[in-house]
Design a protein around this motif. Structure first.
Motif, PDB file in Angstrom:
ATOM      1  N   VAL A  43     -16.155 -66.900  88.497  1.00  0.00           N
ATOM      2  CA  VAL A  43     -15.983 -66.920  87.040  1.00  0.00           C
ATOM      3  C   VAL A  43     -16.800 -65.805  86.399  1.00  0.00           C
ATOM      4  O   VAL A  43     -16.292 -65.064  85.544  1.00  0.00           O
ATOM      5  CB  VAL A  43     -16.362 -68.306  86.461  1.00  0.00           C
ATOM      6  N   VAL A  46     -15.097 -62.485  86.977  1.00  0.00           N
ATOM      7  CA  VAL A  46     -13.884 -62.339  86.162  1.00  0.00           C
ATOM      8  C   VAL A  46     -14.252 -62.011  84.723  1.00  0.00           C
ATOM      9  O   VAL A  46     -13.677 -61.111  84.108  1.00  0.00           O
ATOM     10  CB  VAL A  46     -13.006 -63.619  86.230  1.00  0.00           C
ATOM     11  N   VAL A  47     -15.240 -62.720  84.179  1.00  0.00           N
ATOM     12  CA  VAL A  47     -15.647 -62.492  82.787  1.00  0.00           C
ATOM     13  C   VAL A  47     -16.247 -61.093  82.643  1.00  0.00           C
ATOM     14  O   VAL A  47     -15.950 -60.368  81.690  1.00  0.00           O
ATOM     15  CB  VAL A  47     -16.626 -63.578  82.297  1.00  0.00           C
ATOM     16  N   SER A  50     -13.317 -58.539  82.970  1.00  0.00           N
ATOM     17  CA  SER A  50     -12.284 -58.614  81.930  1.00  0.00           C
ATOM     18  C   SER A  50     -12.798 -58.358  80.530  1.00  0.00           C
ATOM     19  O   SER A  50     -12.021 -58.035  79.642  1.00  0.00           O
ATOM     20  CB  SER A  50     -11.625 -60.000  81.952  1.00  0.00           C
ATOM     21  N   ILE A  53     -12.732 -63.031  77.105  1.00  0.00           N
ATOM     22  CA  ILE A  53     -11.530 -63.614  77.720  1.00  0.00           C
ATOM     23  C   ILE A  53     -11.480 -65.106  77.418  1.00  0.00           C
ATOM     24  O   ILE A  53     -12.520 -65.735  77.255  1.00  0.00           O
ATOM     25  CB  ILE A  53     -11.553 -63.329  79.246  1.00  0.00           C
ATOM     26  N   PRO A  55     -10.511 -69.154  78.351  1.00  0.00           N
ATOM     27  CA  PRO A  55     -10.616 -69.958  79.568  1.00  0.00           C
ATOM     28  C   PRO A  55      -9.336 -70.038  80.395  1.00  0.00           C
ATOM     29  O   PRO A  55      -9.400 -70.055  81.628  1.00  0.00           O
ATOM     30  CB  PRO A  55     -11.025 -71.344  79.037  1.00  0.00           C
ATOM     31  N   GLN A  57      -7.089 -67.768  80.878  1.00  0.00           N
ATOM     32  CA  GLN A  57      -7.001 -66.535  81.669  1.00  0.00           C
ATOM     33  C   GLN A  57      -8.045 -66.528  82.779  1.00  0.00           C
ATOM     34  O   GLN A  57      -7.770 -66.070  83.888  1.00  0.00           O
ATOM     35  CB  GLN A  57      -7.193 -65.315  80.766  1.00  0.00           C
ATOM     36  N   ILE A  58      -9.240 -67.040  82.486  1.00  0.00           N
ATOM     37  CA  ILE A  58     -10.281 -67.120  83.522  1.00  0.00           C
ATOM     38  C   ILE A  58      -9.796 -68.001  84.667  1.00  0.00           C
ATOM     39  O   ILE A  58      -9.921 -67.640  85.837  1.00  0.00           O
ATOM     40  CB  ILE A  58     -11.607 -67.666  82.959  1.00  0.00           C
ATOM     41  N   LYS A  61      -7.249 -66.125  86.788  1.00  0.00           N
ATOM     42  CA  LYS A  61      -7.815 -65.009  87.552  1.00  0.00           C
ATOM     43  C   LYS A  61      -8.821 -65.471  88.608  1.00  0.00           C
ATOM     44  O   LYS A  61      -8.995 -64.811  89.622  1.00  0.00           O
ATOM     45  CB  LYS A  61      -8.472 -64.004  86.605  1.00  0.00           C
ATOM     46  N   ALA A  62      -9.517 -66.579  88.351  1.00  0.00           N
ATOM     47  CA  ALA A  62     -10.532 -67.071  89.285  1.00  0.00           C
ATOM     48  C   ALA A  62      -9.988 -68.154  90.222  1.00  0.00           C
ATOM     49  O   ALA A  62     -10.747 -68.715  91.014  1.00  0.00           O
ATOM     50  CB  ALA A  62     -11.743 -67.603  88.517  1.00  0.00           C
ATOM     51  N   LEU A  69     -12.922 -75.546  85.665  1.00  0.00           N
ATOM     52  CA  LEU A  69     -13.460 -74.412  84.923  1.00  0.00           C
ATOM     53  C   LEU A  69     -14.313 -74.872  83.750  1.00  0.00           C
ATOM     54  O   LEU A  69     -15.362 -74.298  83.490  1.00  0.00           O
ATOM     55  CB  LEU A  69     -12.337 -73.498  84.427  1.00  0.00           C
ATOM     56  N   LEU A  73     -17.980 -73.478  83.226  1.00  0.00           N
ATOM     57  CA  LEU A  73     -18.385 -72.758  82.012  1.00  0.00           C
ATOM     58  C   LEU A  73     -19.582 -73.429  81.353  1.00  0.00           C
ATOM     59  O   LEU A  73     -20.498 -72.750  80.877  1.00  0.00           O
ATOM     60  CB  LEU A  73     -17.217 -72.657  81.025  1.00  0.00           C
TER      61      LEU A  73
END
Length: 148
Positions: A43, A46-47, A50, A53, A55, A57-58, A61-62, A69, A73
């Motif tokens: 995570v 990715v953040v 990117s 972003i 959540p 999309q995270i 991608k993750a 998630l 987070l």
């Protein structure tokens, strides 16, 4: 005629799991020293990669489910590695950004992480390593739920 299952040595799901464990073992050891799980690292990466972003999309991608998630987070925010704010245009939407402390965690561990990648690449051979990544990315784009 009875169909035969392939041996576990020729089973794609099992081969992927074995390869994942081989790759992730050293990474887990690296991350334990940073008090971070592999999911938290994914995570954070990715953040960082990117920029601001949301959540959903995270999660995509993750490779995480949204409920997982949400907990990750929360933990990263408690550690002050990310910040979460409301989108100015769509107040229902959340925006996640990496903090300086989060960027520092990546900076502190990137050399060791790159060393693991380099070691794998050397042992496989650069051409085979790149081909494997290409094939895995291609496999990721195939919709196996469709029948022809």
């Amino acid at each position: 005629m009875t169909k035969m299952m392939p041996s576990t040595d020729r089973s794609l799901p099992i081969a992927l799991l074995r390869a994942r464990e081989r790759v992730m073992g050293p990474i887990r050891a690296l991350l334990s020293g940073a008090d971070m799980t592999e999911q938290q690292w994914r995570v954070l990466r990715v953040v960082e990669e990117s920029g601001p972003i949301d959540p959903t999309q995270i999660a995509e991608k993750a490779c995480l489910l949204l409920p997982s998630l949400t907990r990750i987070l929360q933990k990263l925010e408690e550690k002050q590695l990310i910040s979460r704010t409301r989108d100015q245009e769509d107040r229902r939407r959340q925006v996640v950004e990496i903090t300086e402390a989060g960027a520092q965690v990546i900076a502190d561990n990137i050399d060791a992480s790159l060393e693991l990648i380099d070691r794998t690449r050397q042992r496989m051979g650069a051409e085979r390593y790149e081909a494997l990544l290409d094939l895995l990315n291609e496999l990721d784009k195939i919709d196996l739920s469709e029948t022809e």
